[in-house]
Design a protein around this motif. Structure first.
Motif, mmCIF file in Angstrom:
data_model
loop_
_atom_site.group_PDB
_atom_site.id
_atom_site.type_symbol
_atom_site.label_atom_id
_atom_site.label_comp_id
_atom_site.label_asym_id
_atom_site.label_seq_id
_atom_site.Cartn_x
_atom_site.Cartn_y
_atom_site.Cartn_z
ATOM 1 N N LEU A 1 -14.173 -0.850 15.055
ATOM 2 C CA LEU A 1 -14.362 -0.336 14.761
ATOM 3 C C LEU A 1 -14.888 -0.662 12.907
ATOM 4 N N VAL A 2 -14.036 -1.831 12.453
ATOM 5 C CA VAL A 2 -14.173 -2.964 11.548
ATOM 6 C C VAL A 2 -15.871 -4.208 11.602
ATOM 7 N N GLU B 1 -9.487 -7.291 1.848
ATOM 8 C CA GLU B 1 -9.440 -7.066 3.419
ATOM 9 C C GLU B 1 -8.906 -6.859 4.274
ATOM 10 N N THR B 2 -7.763 -7.176 4.537
ATOM 11 C CA THR B 2 -6.882 -6.214 4.921
ATOM 12 C C THR B 2 -6.727 -4.893 4.659
ATOM 13 N N ALA B 3 -6.600 -4.823 2.759
ATOM 14 C CA ALA B 3 -6.588 -2.952 2.812
ATOM 15 C C ALA B 3 -7.579 -2.943 3.511
ATOM 16 N N GLU B 4 -9.353 -2.984 3.712
ATOM 17 C CA GLU B 4 -9.794 -2.209 3.793
ATOM 18 C C GLU B 4 -9.759 -2.030 5.103
ATOM 19 N N PRO C 1 -17.359 8.439 1.171
ATOM 20 C CA PRO C 1 -18.338 7.574 2.078
ATOM 21 C C PRO C 1 -17.398 6.780 3.217
ATOM 22 N N VAL C 2 -16.954 6.260 2.525
ATOM 23 C CA VAL C 2 -15.947 4.954 3.289
ATOM 24 C C VAL C 2 -15.486 5.634 4.946
ATOM 25 N N ARG C 3 -14.758 6.908 4.067
ATOM 26 C CA ARG C 3 -14.511 7.619 6.132
ATOM 27 C C ARG C 3 -15.249 8.331 6.302
#
Length: 440
Positions: free
Chosen positions: A308-309, A285-288, A354-356
């Motif tokens: 944002l998250v 989760e921290t990486a995301e 897609p994530v970006r």
């Protein structure tokens, strides 16, 4: 344990660490900065531009100037130039002065401001809270802002020598660059300006200041410097591998040594491999959250990141603290910043498209109040009509403040974006404003 050159990973210019140990392989460059500071303390102001590719050690060398200035009784003002803030009038200079203003006693600030109080109040929120109601606050016209900022810097330097440290000058708007020319041409002022410039992105900035600035170019570290650094970090047996795989690139050396300290089997193959290995040491989760932060830019406002998250602010801040412990983020501007632009670029570049795109779209919504920043995020997802409108709004604001060159650049981008969107009325509007600006 990694020491020495390590501070260049902390490229966040707003908090140069005065207690870092000496760096390796940059003795001549640090000596030149020391000579420039000595001249400034005697009333010979100058502008020094530290130039080089990303990760080459510019911020670390600049931090040595800050360390020297503090040790010799100087005042250090520092800020970073942000790519999405070129339309904001003199933003890095205003931020640098504003941070110092907050530490001054109210009476001292009032004496410093003098007849510039109304303009400084309009420019600097910290000053406005001290001055209280002033006579009619002027529109933030360029000549008024110029006079207020240069006057404040020179008055501060009249009290004690001042080092103005600016990071990433290649991101600065033309108004900031022009004002630095004026400061460099001054006489009798105890002021040294040191700025870092990334090449080749900042070649135009370097050319614009070439006749008034001292340029200090940084290249890779010598083999001897890498060997000394490896020995200082306790890895002298791997100095040959370090030299071979990093080619003397300081950030690559730093990340390799950090990987070794964390238990890596040998020197990582590349800077990217070293950074991603460190990313894998934090939870998923921290990486995301970090990958989302990479979309926002080098500096990260925890509140914006939380939105944002879609996480509560304390949870998002907790992830930032975990990233700080992992050496991926550092404290900056009351929030956080990536330890280096290249670290951010690696995380951004290795995030799925897609994530970006999802993060850019959400960021555009969140930053609607900052049209230039919003436009960049809209462009990243191909929303060219929205990007054009953002750049057009930013251009109008820059033009209103008489930042003509910045306004022109923003209008050119607006025209190009509107054309890509196939929005003929918006193309016509942007072109009309561009013609009017160029004819004024």
């Amino acid at each position: 344990m990694v020491t020495g050159e390590e501070a260049d990973a902390g490229c966040v210019m707003t908090n140069p660490d005065p207690e870092r140990p000496p760096i390796f392989g940059r003795e001549s460059e640090v000596f030149r900065l020391g000579a420039a500071w000595a001249g400034a303390t005697r009333g010979r102001p100058s502008l020094v531009l530290i130039a080089g590719e990303a990760g080459i050690g510019k911020s670390r060398v600049a931090a040595q100037a800050a360390r020297l200035a503090r040790r010799t009784g100087g005042v250090v003002l520092s800020a970073r130039c942000q790519e999405a803030e070129r339309s904001l009038l003199l933003q890095p200079l205003v931020e640098a002065i504003g941070d110092h203003v907050a530490s001054l006693a109210p009476d001292t600030l009032r004496r410093l401001a003098g007849q510039r109080a109304a303009t400084l109040a309009a420019l600097i929120p910290q000053a406005a809270s001290v001055f209280g109601p002033t006579s009619a606050v002027p529109a933030l016209r360029r000549h008024l802002a110029d006079a207020a900022v240069t006057g404040a810097l020179r008055d501060l330097a009249a009290q004690e020598p001042v080092l103005l440290l600016l990071g990433d000058l290649h991101h600065a708007g033309s108004t900031t660059v022009r004002l630095l020319r004026e400061l460099a041409r001054g006489t009798g002022t105890r002021l040294l300006v040191v700025a870092t410039v990334r090449t080749p992105q900042g070649d135009a900035t370097l050319d614009a200041l070439a006749d008034v600035a001292v340029r200090v170019d940084l290249g890779p570290l010598s083999p001897a410097a890498v060997t000394r650094w490896a020995a200082d970090a306790g890895w002298s047996g791997l100095d040959a591998d370090l030299r071979s795989r990093t080619r003397g690139h300081p950030l690559s050396v730093l990340e390799a040594l950090r990987a070794l300290d964390a238990g890596a089997d040998g020197v990582p193959e590349s800077l990217e491999a070293a950074v991603l290995a460190r990313l894998h040491r934090v939870d998923d989760e921290t990486a995301e959250v970090l990958r989302a932060a990479a979309v926002l830019g080098v500096t990260v406002d925890p509140a914006t990141l939380a939105r944002l998250v879609d996480l509560p602010l304390p949870v998002a801040a907790g992830h930032c603290e975990a990233a700080l412990s992992a050496g991926l983020l550092a404290p900056a501007d009351g929030g956080y910043g990536f330890t280096h632009e290249l670290v951010r670029e690696i995380l951004y570049g290795t995030t799925a498209d897609p994530v970006r795109a999802r993060h850019h779209g959400r960021a555009a919504d969140l930053l609607e109040h900052l049209p230039e920043a919003m436009a960049g995020h809209a462009a990243a997802v191909g929303d060219w009509s929205r990007a054009a409108r953002g750049w057009l709004l930013a251009a109008v604001d820059a033009a209103d403040r008489q930042a003509t060159a910045d306004a022109e650049g923003l209008l050119v981008r607006a025209v190009e974006a509107a054309d890509r969107a196939g929005d003929a009325p918006l193309v016509a509007l942007a072109q009309s404003r561009l013609r009017k600006l160029r004819g004024s």
